[in-house]
Design an enzyme around this catalytic site. Structure first.
Site, PDB file in Angstrom:
ATOM      1  N   ASP A 105       0.754  -1.093  -0.147  1.00  0.00           N
ATOM      2  CA  ASP A 105      -0.007  -0.028   0.030  1.00  0.00           C
ATOM      3  C   ASP A 105       0.845   1.319  -0.071  1.00  0.00           C
ATOM      4  OD1 ASP A 105       0.740  -1.008   2.337  1.00  0.00           O
ATOM      5  OD2 ASP A 105      -1.065  -0.491   3.513  1.00  0.00           O
ATOM      6  N   ASP A 160       1.322  -7.323 -10.457  1.00  0.00           N
ATOM      7  CA  ASP A 160       0.270  -7.213 -11.596  1.00  0.00           C
ATOM      8  C   ASP A 160      -0.090  -5.554 -11.556  1.00  0.00           C
ATOM      9  OD1 ASP A 160      -1.378  -7.303 -13.601  1.00  0.00           O
ATOM     10  OD2 ASP A 160      -2.724  -8.885 -12.617  1.00  0.00           O
ATOM     11  N   ASP A 183       1.219  -1.858 -13.603  1.00  0.00           N
ATOM     12  CA  ASP A 183       0.166  -1.159 -14.243  1.00  0.00           C
ATOM     13  C   ASP A 183       0.263   0.358 -13.777  1.00  0.00           C
ATOM     14  OD1 ASP A 183      -0.272  -3.004 -16.242  1.00  0.00           O
ATOM     15  OD2 ASP A 183      -2.434  -2.824 -15.851  1.00  0.00           O
TER      16      ASP A 183
END
Ligand code: NAD
Length: 356
Positions: free
Chosen positions: A223, A247, A251
């Site tokens: 986080d 993943d 992005d």
């Protein structure tokens, strides 16, 4: 000995952008004498139309027998109603599985030229140079799962995350070695305050790092890492993380550079590795000749660096792309008033002119 490259253009703009990247490789070959040869094979919807499978055995065999794979992209609305196991996207998963591609590498480099396309302020993002190393064949995406069961009278579903020490050691070693060729810093990302797999991950990489005294290792919770990527991306050199976290973070990081048309990637295995742009087959612009070829051309540069140890040739391609952008050439995805408008062919020709 000739180096064999399996070229798998796939669908949509995949065909257009791999054609550009092969032109660039051919020019580089003429200068650096790499003795490259090319074998073309179908995958995705194109292969499904040809032979009823998105990943024919012959494509797998050719990929395995090659020194590296240049992949375009697969997918398109035409195959929306094909049964799930035969959908074009299965080609990517099938290649990962068949080739044991256990690392996904995503470089995120934001030059002053690209900074103006970033959602972040130029002074925050300019100079960002991150290599994201994502574990690709383990973790929650490959664990046991249950789609639906009744537990204590209510329906539930679950997915199981597991990582073994050898799996974490393998990806950690890759990250450490990558850092040695860069700025000697690795950030390991986990959620060790909550997850047991993350605690094993952290213990394992910390121990392995003792063998790399020249590489500085630090740890971020996922986080916090997501936040830091937006607040201060320049602090990162190599980021290593699990399949799921990688993943998502890769992005997020890809957005920093402003256009997915510029972002290359590599999936590295024990045998043959695969190089592809991070974007898909872009059915909305396929066949119009306006796709940005840079991500695929930069993927070809990664191919030279990681599969053929041809660093000087890779540098020459990356420099040519930078110089072409600095000259003001832009494909429509990046075009703004005051720049020179290029279609796929013009952009490729301009990049070719800068290769020396
Ligand atoms: P996409 O990446 O194909 O396109 C998203 C948007 O970005 C579109 O507007 C497109 O025109 C634009 N774009 C993408 N690449 C570009 C380039 N090189 N130059 C200029 N503009 C570019 O994502 P999508 O639309 O969500 O997916 C389209 C198809 O691609 C789907 O079938 C999807 O499953 C597939 N896909 C395949 C891969 C792969 O092959 N590895 C990856 C992602 C998506």
């Amino acid at each position: 000995m000739s180096k064999k490259i399996a070229v798998i253009p796939g669908d949509g703009i995949g065909k257009e952008i791999t054609a550009s990247a092969v032109e660039v490789l051919k020019k580089i070959d003429g200068i650096y004498h790499l003795d490259l040869s090319y074998e073309y094979r179908p995958a995705g919807g194109t292969a499904y139309d040809l032979c009823g499978s998105p990943l024919p055995q012959d494509t797998i065999d050719t990929a395995k027998a090659s020194d590296a794979i240049l992949f375009g992209a697969v997918g398109g609305n035409k195959w929306d109603n094909v049964e799930p196991s035969k959908r074009p996207e299965q080609a990517v998963l099938g290649l990962r599985k068949n080739l044991g591609l256990y690392v996904n590498l995503r470089p995120v480099k934001v030059s002053s030229v690209l900074a103006e396309y970033s959602p972040l302020k130029p002074d925050i993002v300019t100079g960002t140079d991150i290599m994201i190393v994502r574990e690709l064949v383990g973790g929650i995406y490959f664990g046991d799962r249950c789609e639906s069961e009744i537990h204590n009278g209510v329906e539930r579903a679950w997915d199981l995350e597991n990582y073994s020490v050898p799996e974490v050691e393998r990806i950690s070693r890759f990250a450490m070695e990558a850092a040695r060729k860069r700025r000697h810093k690795v950030t390991s990302v986990d959620k060790a305050n909550v997850l047991a797999t993350s605690r094993l991950w952290r213990r394992t990489i910390t121990k392995l790092a003792e063998g790399y005294p020249d590489v500085a290792l630090n740890h971020f919770y996922v986080d916090n890492c997501a936040m830091q990527l937006a607040l201060n991306p320049k602090q990162f050199d190599v980021i290593v993380t699990s399949n799921l976290f990688g993943d998502i973070l890769s992005d997020e990081a890809a957005v920093l550079g402003g256009s997915i048309g510029m972002m290359p990637s590599a999936s590295i295995g024990e045998m043959t590795s695969l190089y592809e742009p991070i974007h898909g087959s872009a059915p909305d612009i396929a066949g119009k000749g306006i796709a940005n070829p840079c991500a695929t051309i930069l993927s070809a540069a990664m191919l030279l660096r990681y599969s053929l140890d041809a660093d000087a040739a890779a540098d020459a391609i990356e420099r040519a792309v930078d110089e072409t952008l600095a000259d003001g050439w832009r494909t429509p995805d990046l075009y703004k008033e005051g720049f020179k408008k290029a279609n796929t062919d013009t952009m490729t020709e301009e990049i070719l002119k800068h290769i020396r």
